[in-house]
Design an enzyme around this catalytic site. Structure first.
Site, mmCIF file in Angstrom:
data_model
loop_
_atom_site.group_PDB
_atom_site.id
_atom_site.type_symbol
_atom_site.label_atom_id
_atom_site.label_comp_id
_atom_site.label_asym_id
_atom_site.label_seq_id
_atom_site.Cartn_x
_atom_site.Cartn_y
_atom_site.Cartn_z
ATOM 1 C CB ILE A 118 -0.944 -0.002 1.213
ATOM 2 C CG1 ILE A 118 -1.839 -1.247 1.183
ATOM 3 C CG2 ILE A 118 -1.791 1.277 1.223
ATOM 4 C CD1 ILE A 118 -2.787 -1.375 2.359
ATOM 5 N N PRO A 119 1.082 1.862 -1.146
ATOM 6 C CG PRO A 119 0.789 2.726 -3.293
ATOM 7 C CD PRO A 119 0.224 1.724 -2.315
ATOM 8 C CB CYS A 120 2.153 5.345 2.744
ATOM 9 S SG CYS A 120 3.326 4.176 3.429
ATOM 10 C CG HIS A 121 6.522 4.576 -1.562
ATOM 11 N ND1 HIS A 121 5.858 3.385 -1.295
ATOM 12 C CD2 HIS A 121 6.791 4.567 -2.893
ATOM 13 C CE1 HIS A 121 5.762 2.690 -2.413
ATOM 14 N NE2 HIS A 121 6.310 3.390 -3.394
#
Length: 155
Positions: A118-121
């Site tokens: 889950i690409p919070c970056h």
């Protein structure tokens, strides 16, 4: 009583990661080796997909996910999953979609239990990088964006 999570270690360019699953769904990634390792089909698949992602061969994960958090955090996680590989958005843009403010979105991003997948970056502040709750902080965020070719957004 909830079934306990099981975990498996995965090598990454940043050191060992621990992938945890419960009820055949990924629930967490931690930036350390798990205390106890157990291999299951979903953990093995997650390991293979993460390895492919780190090598540049995988652009989109296809795993059953059950991120931790309340309904708002779940909505933010879904919004993050909608951000394409190598692209970014802002906390404010997600907030606008969810009819809220940037700070609660930032807090939810920071509480993301399944970073990388889950690409919070890929979520930035309107005037900078914002934060990153994973080990290595903002430097790790930059490394993940560079891995995806998203570094032009950092200029």
């Amino acid at each position: 009583m909830a079934e306990p999570a099981i975990a498996m270690e995965v090598d990454s360019p940043f050191g060992p990661l621990s992938i945890s699953a419960r009820n055949d769904k990924i629930v967490a990634i931690d930036w350390q080796s798990p205390a106890v390792c157990e291999e299951t089909p979903v953990l093995r698949e997650a390991s293979e997909q993460l390895t492919a992602y780190f090598s540049g061969a995988l652009k989109e994960f296809d795993l059953p996910l059950a991120p931790l958090g309340d309904s708002f955090q779940q909505a933010v996680c879904q919004a993050m999953l909608d951000i394409p590989y190598g692209q970014t958005t802002t906390y404010g843009a997600i907030a606008e979609k969810l009819d809220t403010y940037g700070q609660p979105v930032g807090n939810a991003c920071g509480a993301n239990s399944i970073p990388i997948i889950i690409p919070c970056h890929r979520v930035l502040a309107v005037n900078g990088l914002g934060g990153y709750s994973g080990e290595g902080g903002v430097e790790r965020k930059i490394e993940l964006l560079k891995l995806e070719g998203g570094f032009p957004y950092l200029l």
